[in-house]
Design an enzyme around this catalytic site. Structure first.
Site, PDB file in Angstrom:
ATOM      1  N   GLY A  81     -51.419 -19.653 -26.481  1.00 44.85           N
ATOM      2  CA  GLY A  81     -51.367 -20.097 -25.083  1.00 44.85           C
ATOM      3  C   GLY A  81     -50.341 -21.215 -24.975  1.00 44.85           C
ATOM      4  CE  LYS A  89     -53.912 -35.967 -25.022  1.00 46.24           C
ATOM      5  NZ  LYS A  89     -53.934 -34.605 -25.453  1.00 46.24           N
ATOM      6  N   GLY A 147     -54.425 -18.455 -31.049  1.00 45.60           N
ATOM      7  CA  GLY A 147     -54.389 -19.082 -29.732  1.00 45.60           C
ATOM      8  C   GLY A 147     -52.963 -19.224 -29.232  1.00 45.60           C
ATOM      9  CG  MET A 153     -51.773 -27.155 -26.812  1.00 46.52           C
ATOM     10  SD  MET A 153     -50.559 -28.489 -26.865  1.00 46.52           S
ATOM     11  CE  MET A 153     -49.867 -28.406 -25.243  1.00 46.52           C
ATOM     12  N   GLY A 154     -50.100 -23.233 -28.421  1.00 48.63           N
ATOM     13  CA  GLY A 154     -49.662 -22.313 -29.460  1.00 48.63           C
ATOM     14  C   GLY A 154     -48.199 -21.955 -29.275  1.00 48.63           C
TER      15      GLY A 154
HETATM   16  N1  LIG Z   1     -51.999 -27.481 -22.215  1.00 52.05           N
HETATM   17  C1  LIG Z   1     -51.819 -28.777 -22.474  1.00 52.05           C
HETATM   18  O1  LIG Z   1     -51.012 -29.457 -21.821  1.00 52.05           O
HETATM   19  C2  LIG Z   1     -52.571 -29.421 -23.580  1.00 52.05           C
HETATM   20  C3  LIG Z   1     -53.630 -28.799 -24.199  1.00 52.05           C
HETATM   21  N2  LIG Z   1     -54.264 -29.437 -25.229  1.00 52.05           N
HETATM   22  C4  LIG Z   1     -55.406 -28.839 -25.890  1.00 52.05           C
HETATM   23  O2  LIG Z   1     -54.942 -27.786 -26.714  1.00 52.05           O
HETATM   24  C5  LIG Z   1     -55.978 -26.773 -26.841  1.00 52.05           C
HETATM   25  C6  LIG Z   1     -55.390 -25.440 -26.386  1.00 52.05           C
HETATM   26  O3  LIG Z   1     -55.117 -25.581 -25.005  1.00 52.05           O
HETATM   27  P1  LIG Z   1     -54.075 -24.648 -24.234  1.00 52.05           P
HETATM   28  O4  LIG Z   1     -52.992 -24.238 -25.135  1.00 52.05           O
HETATM   29  O5  LIG Z   1     -53.754 -25.339 -22.965  1.00 52.05           O
HETATM   30  O6  LIG Z   1     -55.012 -23.401 -23.942  1.00 52.05           O
HETATM   31  P2  LIG Z   1     -54.619 -21.937 -23.413  1.00 52.05           P
HETATM   32  O7  LIG Z   1     -55.797 -21.457 -22.636  1.00 52.05           O
HETATM   33  O8  LIG Z   1     -53.278 -21.978 -22.770  1.00 52.05           O
HETATM   34  O9  LIG Z   1     -54.486 -21.113 -24.752  1.00 52.05           O
HETATM   35  C7  LIG Z   1     -55.583 -20.715 -25.511  1.00 52.05           C
HETATM   36  C8  LIG Z   1     -55.197 -19.418 -26.162  1.00 52.05           C
HETATM   37  O10 LIG Z   1     -56.242 -19.044 -27.070  1.00 52.05           O
HETATM   38  C9  LIG Z   1     -56.374 -17.622 -26.985  1.00 52.05           C
HETATM   39  N3  LIG Z   1     -57.686 -17.182 -27.459  1.00 52.05           N
HETATM   40  C10 LIG Z   1     -58.902 -17.468 -26.949  1.00 52.05           C
HETATM   41  N4  LIG Z   1     -59.859 -16.833 -27.633  1.00 52.05           N
HETATM   42  C11 LIG Z   1     -59.225 -16.124 -28.590  1.00 52.05           C
HETATM   43  C12 LIG Z   1     -59.673 -15.240 -29.601  1.00 52.05           C
HETATM   44  N5  LIG Z   1     -60.970 -14.929 -29.749  1.00 52.05           N
HETATM   45  N6  LIG Z   1     -58.759 -14.684 -30.426  1.00 52.05           N
HETATM   46  C13 LIG Z   1     -57.439 -14.938 -30.284  1.00 52.05           C
HETATM   47  N7  LIG Z   1     -56.950 -15.763 -29.321  1.00 52.05           N
HETATM   48  C14 LIG Z   1     -57.832 -16.349 -28.493  1.00 52.05           C
HETATM   49  C15 LIG Z   1     -56.195 -17.347 -25.522  1.00 52.05           C
HETATM   50  O11 LIG Z   1     -55.885 -15.978 -25.359  1.00 52.05           O
HETATM   51  P3  LIG Z   1     -56.606 -15.027 -24.280  1.00 52.05           P
HETATM   52  O12 LIG Z   1     -55.573 -14.844 -23.234  1.00 52.05           O
HETATM   53  O13 LIG Z   1     -56.879 -13.796 -25.054  1.00 52.05           O
HETATM   54  O14 LIG Z   1     -57.843 -15.718 -23.792  1.00 52.05           O
HETATM   55  C16 LIG Z   1     -55.027 -18.263 -25.181  1.00 52.05           C
HETATM   56  O15 LIG Z   1     -53.796 -17.639 -25.428  1.00 52.05           O
HETATM   57  C17 LIG Z   1     -57.131 -27.241 -25.960  1.00 52.05           C
HETATM   58  O16 LIG Z   1     -58.076 -27.929 -26.735  1.00 52.05           O
HETATM   59  C18 LIG Z   1     -56.457 -28.202 -24.982  1.00 52.05           C
HETATM   60  O17 LIG Z   1     -57.347 -29.174 -24.465  1.00 52.05           O
HETATM   61  C19 LIG Z   1     -53.818 -30.628 -25.720  1.00 52.05           C
HETATM   62  C20 LIG Z   1     -52.783 -31.265 -25.144  1.00 52.05           C
HETATM   63  C21 LIG Z   1     -52.117 -30.745 -23.986  1.00 52.05           C
HETATM   64  C1  LIG Z   2     -51.147 -33.468 -21.431  1.00 49.80           C
HETATM   65  C2  LIG Z   2     -52.529 -33.964 -21.115  1.00 49.80           C
HETATM   66  C3  LIG Z   2     -52.654 -35.382 -21.593  1.00 49.80           C
HETATM   67  C4  LIG Z   2     -52.726 -34.101 -19.668  1.00 49.80           C
HETATM   68  O1  LIG Z   2     -52.239 -33.069 -18.919  1.00 49.80           O
HETATM   69  C5  LIG Z   2     -53.523 -33.046 -21.795  1.00 49.80           C
HETATM   70  O2  LIG Z   2     -53.892 -33.321 -22.899  1.00 49.80           O
HETATM   71  C6  LIG Z   2     -54.084 -31.825 -21.171  1.00 49.80           C
HETATM   72  O3  LIG Z   2     -53.603 -31.364 -20.155  1.00 49.80           O
HETATM   73  O4  LIG Z   2     -55.069 -31.316 -21.751  1.00 49.80           O
END
Ligand SMILES: NC(=O)C1=CN([C@@H]2O[C@H](COP(=O)(O)OP(=O)(O)OC[C@H]3O[C@@H](n4cnc5c(N)ncnc54)[C@H](OP(=O)(O)O)[C@@H]3O)[C@@H](O)[C@H]2O)C=CC1
Ligand SMILES: CC(C)(CO)C(=O)C(=O)O
Length: 373
Positions: free
Chosen positions: A16, A225, A14, A18-19
């Protein structure tokens, strides 16, 4: 031998928001090798050719911060992966993507693998236990990261780190009976577990804000959270706003959502809500404040602070999904409350309405993209 000396390998499922923030900070502050596992060969090729295998983080919460970029030497996908067993696996896909994303790598995950979920919402543990790792003896060592950093895509492989807030980590017990851990259980992980040691290594832990704890302490943090996400994510998606834009007018709807969530969560997590009565002054167990934290009035203030003030410039992860016309995590957040409520034969009308409105917003955005407005 220390974690520094061994250069641990961390596979990342992943890459994206967070990754990327995790990968960039691990590469900046530790000697770990981070290997992203992409969805397909096409995605690997695009990352290597168009993206020059480089990811970047702009810390926009700090105006003076430069763009931090890192080149990832190795990356894999299901078609190319030929490595042996995976030692450390960080899962930062959206909750609803977890099962499909893990599937190709299951032959490489065993009881020595450390698998950490860094995701919002609730319900993935049940999915892993009931649908993926059904054989008890081969289950991985499971951990959860509860992360409050706010990050969103700028362009390509460059992300904006919009809000800095800590990441709590703990070992997740596979069985319900293990949810109360002793302080020494957590200490043993810190001393012996490669992934925990890496995530707690300095200066990474200080810069990224990692805090390691027992599961019950993490669970309070996770429920906390969860309440932040049950308010900020759907409301910013429905209203189509940045987090900070709703700061003055959100407390009424947040109060309705939190009140109902807490009624349902108290029924399901009674051991956590009763923890203070049972474990107070028992030296082997950590002291923990639950009722003074997980109550509506306190939580609404905290949600506004974390969601709308610290993360004012963030576009929530769910709003990002509605903007990019992707499925949302609503079933693992407000939808989880609706399901839990029905198990206890009660109604969760506010959360049900919130789920419908998020689905309506996503449907509307998809329709506008298809037929125009
Ligand atoms: N963004 C934020 O501010 C925050 C997010 N979170 C949580 O963190 C988690 C991740 O969120 P976030 O990083 O925003 O999500 P994103 O959509 O930015 O990233 C998810 C990543 O997972 C990849 N992915 C999906 N399916 C697969 C697969 N089958 N194989 C390999 N890679 C895959 C996607 O790639 P592809 O392009 O191929 O789909 C994408 O790069 C969620 O639960 C979110 O709620 C928590 C706190 C804050
Ligand atoms: C950072 C925060 C709390 C709100 O944007 C979040 O967890 C999200 O976007 O999924």
């Amino acid at each position: 031998m220390t974690a520094m000396a061994r250069a641990p390998k961390v596979h990342l499922l992943g890459l994206g928001s967070m990754g990327t923030v995790l990968a960039v900070n691990l590469l900046r502050f530790t000697n770990a090798a981070v290997i992203p596992l992409f969805r397909s060969k096409e995605k690997v090729d695009r990352f290597q050719t168009e993206g020059n295998s480089t990811i970047g983080i702009r810390e926009i919460y700090d105006k003076k911060s430069p763009l931090f970029t890192c080149k990832l030497e190795e990356c894999e996908c299901p078609e190319t992966y030929q490595g042996g067993p995976i030692k450390n696996l960080v899962v930062t896909t959206k909750t609803y993507q977890t099962k499909d994303a893990l599937q190709p790598y299951l032959p490489y995950i065993n009881s020595s693998t450390n698998l950490i979920l860094v995701q919002n919402g609730l319900g993935v543990l049940e999915l892993l236990r009931d649908e993926i790792f059904t054989g008890k003896s081969s289950r991985p060592q499971l951990f959860q990261g509860v992360i409050s950093h706010g990050v969103y895509l700028e362009k390509g492989y460059i992300y904006n780190h919009a809000g800095w807030a800590p990441m709590k980590i703990a070992r997740i017990p596979w069985e319900e009976t293990g949810i109360i851990q002793r302080k020494k259980d957590a200490q043993a992980d810190r001393a012996e577990n490669e992934l925990v040691a890496l995530l707690m290594e300095q200066p990474f832990a200080q810069f990224f804000g990692t805090q390691h704890m027992t599961y019950q302490e993490l669970l309070v943090g996770q429920l906390y959270k969860f309440l932040v996400n049950a308010c900020i994510n759907p409301v910013t998606s429905i209203m189509d706003s940045l987090n900070g834009e709703i700061v003055d007018d959100c407390s009424d709807i947040f109060t309705l959502i939190v009140d109902e969530c807490l009624q349902v969560l108290e029924l399901s997590y009674s051991r956590i809500f009763n923890y203070e009565d049972v474990y107070q002054n028992q030296k082997e167990y950590p002291d923990m404040k639950v009722k003074s934290v997980l109550n509506t009035e306190h939580m609404v203030r905290q949600i506004i602070e974390i969601g709308c003030v610290i993360n004012a410039k963030n576009s929530s992860s769910m709003r990002q999904d509605t903007l990019y016309l992707r499925d949302t995590e609503i079933e693992y957040i407000n939808g989880y409350i609706v399901k839990l409520a029905s198990r206890f034969k009660i109604e969760a009308k506010t959360n049900r309405a919130i789920v419908s409105l998020v689905n309506l917003r996503l449907g509307l955005n998809r329709r506008r993209a298809n037929v125009g407005d």
